[in-house]
Design a protein around this motif. Structure first.
Motif, short mmCIF file in Angstrom:
data_model
loop_
_atom_site.label_atom_id
_atom_site.label_comp_id
_atom_site.label_asym_id
_atom_site.label_seq_id
_atom_site.Cartn_x
_atom_site.Cartn_y
_atom_site.Cartn_z
N PHE A 63 0.83 -1.22 0.00
CA PHE A 63 0.00 0.00 0.00
C PHE A 63 0.86 1.26 0.00
O PHE A 63 0.48 2.28 -0.59
N ASP A 64 2.04 1.20 0.64
CA ASP A 64 2.90 2.38 0.72
C ASP A 64 3.41 2.82 -0.65
O ASP A 64 3.81 3.98 -0.81
N HIS A 65 3.43 1.91 -1.62
CA HIS A 65 3.91 2.26 -2.96
C HIS A 65 2.88 3.05 -3.77
O HIS A 65 3.22 3.63 -4.80
N GLN A 102 -4.14 7.28 -2.39
CA GLN A 102 -4.33 6.27 -1.36
C GLN A 102 -5.77 6.21 -0.83
O GLN A 102 -6.25 5.13 -0.48
N LYS A 103 -6.45 7.33 -0.76
CA LYS A 103 -7.83 7.30 -0.29
C LYS A 103 -8.73 6.57 -1.29
O LYS A 103 -9.61 5.79 -0.92
N GLY A 131 3.24 4.11 6.01
CA GLY A 131 2.93 5.52 5.81
C GLY A 131 3.85 6.22 4.83
O GLY A 131 3.59 7.33 4.39
N SER A 132 4.96 5.54 4.49
CA SER A 132 5.91 6.11 3.53
C SER A 132 6.73 4.97 2.93
O SER A 132 7.19 4.08 3.65
N MET A 155 -3.62 -0.52 10.08
CA MET A 155 -2.67 -1.10 11.03
C MET A 155 -1.24 -0.66 10.70
O MET A 155 -0.67 -1.09 9.69
N PRO A 156 -0.64 0.19 11.52
CA PRO A 156 0.74 0.63 11.27
C PRO A 156 1.74 -0.50 11.48
O PRO A 156 1.59 -1.34 12.39
N GLY A 157 2.78 -0.51 10.66
CA GLY A 157 3.85 -1.49 10.78
C GLY A 157 5.13 -0.94 10.18
O GLY A 157 5.13 0.08 9.51
#
Length: 210
Positions: free
Chosen positions: A127-129, A135-136, A154-155, A182-184
């Motif tokens: 998803f970060d790519h 992204q929305k 997130g980046s 979910m942040p990772g």
């Protein structure tokens, strides 16, 4: 309550886990390339061990490292791996498929959906790519495709995740409960609470969260 998902490379650290430490394990192989699909035997034994511990199992479906753009042969491999992961009692599946333009490859995902047999789907850190300005829209697509969670840093630069907290929070607000964020990537035992405080997220993912 904060839900912790431990990212595990094969079986090495699983015997030491308990449900007080983690809620879920994302199982993969080859973390040096960002993770690939674990073997049949690893999934089978991990599912048995984790379920005895009341820990949920998410299995990564990714045939190789590198980009998240897959050809027809690789999609067939992913389909077979999904069928095996389902048969071996995975609780959810982790997928990340993009087009050459770094957008969600909805057509490829549609091709794989029948094999998932209704298991909950998580979109990988691929998803970060996706460019931030798209992204929305990508989030909306994933909701429509039936995904329940997005794993993201997130980046794509993999900087300190705390620097991305405001954007992750914005995506979580936009999701409005339709899909979990979910942040990772860089979430650790010493910063996961701060990550959750700054983003509003209630679940975190990482190899060093315990």
């Amino acid at each position: 309550m904060i839900f912790k998902e431990f990212c595990a490379e094969n079986m090495t650290n699983l015997p030491a886990l308990n449900s007080q430490k983690v809620t879920r394990v994302e199982l993969c192989d080859n973390l040096t390339v960002g993770g690939t699909t674990p073997s049949y035997g690893v999934i089978k034994e991990a599912a048995k061990l984790l379920h005895e511990k009341n820990i949920s199992l998410a299995t990564l479906i990714r045939p190789r490292g590198g980009s998240f753009v897959y050809n027809d042969f690789e999609l067939k491999i992913m389909e077979e791996d999904i069928l095996q992961a389902v048969a071996l009692e995975s609780d959810s599946l982790v997928l990340g498929l993009l087009t050459e333009e770094n957008e969600v490859d909805a057509a490829a995902i549609d091709q794989l959906l029948p094999a998932t047999q209704g298991l909950p789907l998580v979109f990988h850190m691929a998803f970060d790519h996706i460019p931030r300005n798209k992204q929305k829209e990508a989030l909306d697509q994933l909701v429509d495709l039936g995904f329940v969670r997005i794993l993201l840093h997130g980046s794509v630069q993999k900087n300190d995740i705390l620097e991305n907290a405001s954007w992750i929070k914005e995506l979580r607000s936009y999701a409005d409960g339709r899909i979990e964020i979910m942040p990772g990537g860089g979430v650790r035992a010493d910063n996961y609470q701060e990550v959750c405080r700054l983003t509003g997220c209630q679940a975190v993912h990482g190899t060093h969260i315990i």
